[in-house]
Design a protein around this motif. Structure first.
Motif, PDB file in Angstrom:
ATOM      1  N   PRO A  54      14.450  -6.326 -66.681  1.00 35.66           N
ATOM      2  CA  PRO A  54      15.493  -6.613 -66.922  1.00 35.66           C
ATOM      3  C   PRO A  54      16.405  -6.465 -68.314  1.00 35.66           C
ATOM      4  CG  PRO A  54      14.961  -8.276 -65.684  1.00 35.66           C
ATOM      5  CD  PRO A  54      14.190  -7.523 -66.317  1.00 35.66           C
ATOM      6  N   VAL A  55      17.517  -5.722 -68.274  1.00 31.17           N
ATOM      7  CA  VAL A  55      18.546  -6.337 -69.887  1.00 31.17           C
ATOM      8  C   VAL A  55      20.345  -7.063 -69.638  1.00 31.17           C
ATOM      9  CG1 VAL A  55      19.086  -5.093 -71.608  1.00 31.17           C
ATOM     10  CG2 VAL A  55      16.821  -4.317 -70.336  1.00 31.17           C
ATOM     11  N   GLU A  95      23.406  -8.431 -71.756  1.00 29.43           N
ATOM     12  CA  GLU A  95      23.989  -8.156 -72.519  1.00 29.43           C
ATOM     13  C   GLU A  95      22.925  -8.166 -74.505  1.00 29.43           C
ATOM     14  OE1 GLU A  95      25.407 -12.119 -73.236  1.00 29.43           O
ATOM     15  OE2 GLU A  95      26.865 -12.149 -71.400  1.00 29.43           O
ATOM     16  N   GLY A  96      22.115  -6.751 -73.398  1.00 30.65           N
ATOM     17  CA  GLY A  96      21.393  -5.385 -74.587  1.00 30.65           C
ATOM     18  C   GLY A  96      20.292  -6.533 -75.173  1.00 30.65           C
ATOM     19  N   VAL A 115      22.455  -8.214 -62.692  1.00 33.86           N
ATOM     20  CA  VAL A 115      21.713  -7.560 -64.259  1.00 33.86           C
ATOM     21  C   VAL A 115      22.056  -5.910 -63.475  1.00 33.86           C
ATOM     22  CG1 VAL A 115      18.684  -6.548 -64.753  1.00 33.86           C
ATOM     23  CG2 VAL A 115      20.265  -9.123 -64.245  1.00 33.86           C
ATOM     24  N   ASP A 116      22.631  -5.056 -64.258  1.00 30.14           N
ATOM     25  CA  ASP A 116      22.846  -3.758 -64.360  1.00 30.14           C
ATOM     26  C   ASP A 116      22.380  -2.882 -64.892  1.00 30.14           C
ATOM     27  OD1 ASP A 116      24.489  -4.441 -66.163  1.00 30.14           O
ATOM     28  OD2 ASP A 116      26.128  -3.692 -65.190  1.00 30.14           O
ATOM     29  N   GLU A 117      21.507  -3.664 -65.928  1.00 33.70           N
ATOM     30  CA  GLU A 117      20.654  -2.779 -66.199  1.00 33.70           C
ATOM     31  C   GLU A 117      19.063  -2.826 -66.433  1.00 33.70           C
ATOM     32  OE1 GLU A 117      20.635  -1.585 -71.450  1.00 33.70           O
ATOM     33  OE2 GLU A 117      22.271  -2.612 -70.796  1.00 33.70           O
ATOM     34  N   TRP A 118      18.342  -2.227 -66.556  1.00 35.88           N
ATOM     35  CA  TRP A 118      17.172  -2.718 -66.887  1.00 35.88           C
ATOM     36  C   TRP A 118      16.086  -1.464 -67.350  1.00 35.88           C
ATOM     37  CZ3 TRP A 118      18.810  -1.753 -61.894  1.00 35.88           C
ATOM     38  CH2 TRP A 118      18.551  -0.744 -61.678  1.00 35.88           C
ATOM     39  N   VAL A 119      14.938  -1.764 -67.678  1.00 31.15           N
ATOM     40  CA  VAL A 119      13.416  -0.341 -69.249  1.00 31.15           C
ATOM     41  C   VAL A 119      12.593  -0.216 -68.134  1.00 31.15           C
ATOM     42  CG1 VAL A 119      15.013  -0.831 -71.029  1.00 31.15           C
ATOM     43  CG2 VAL A 119      13.188  -1.992 -71.035  1.00 31.15           C
TER      44      VAL A 119
END
Length: 130
Positions: free
Chosen positions: A36-37, A39-40, A73-77
């Motif tokens: 999870p990412v 705030e960058g 958490v709406d961003e992950w790599v």
């Protein structure tokens, strides 16, 4: 390679309390996990001298974790476990472990020790203080 095999091994370990930990670490290294990412930055937490990165075997496991924390958490790599421990963790510096599927019954931690992370950043390795 997706992380279904890793999730299955984690569930088996949680269910029986028995398993081959070396094999589990190998499965983690071969699996593509979701980090999870927020705030960058890669989501992590520090406990004492150790920083823990979070990694998940599925979007569903990540969403359960986020709900439990009341966090968006709406961003992950997606990243292979081997890359996470061999390249990302040394770049962070200090002892860093990986918390896999935290918040699920099959969650587990991969501590920052030799054999899991590079010796130079392991708590019990040449590059870090015990």
């Amino acid at each position: 390679m997706r992380a279904e095999a890793l999730a299955l091994r984690l569930a088996e370990l949680a269910g029986t309390g028995e398993g081959d930990l070396r094999s589990l670490v190998g499965e983690f290294r071969r699996s593509e996990v979701l980090v999870p990412v927020v705030e960058g930055a890669l989501l992590s937490v520090a406990t004492g001298p150790v920083r823990w990165l979070f990694a998940f075997t599925s979007v569903e496991a990540l969403e359960v974790f986020a709900r439990q924390r009341g966090e968006v958490v709406d961003e992950w790599v997606p990243v292979f476990g081997a890359r996470l421990v061999d390249q990302v963790i040394p770049d962070i510096g200090g002892p860093v472990g990986v918390a896999v599927d935290v918040g699920s019954p099959a969650g587990m931690v991969l501590p920052p020790v030799a054999g899991i992370v590079p010796d130079a950043v392991a708590l019990d390795g040449a590059g870090a203080a015990v």
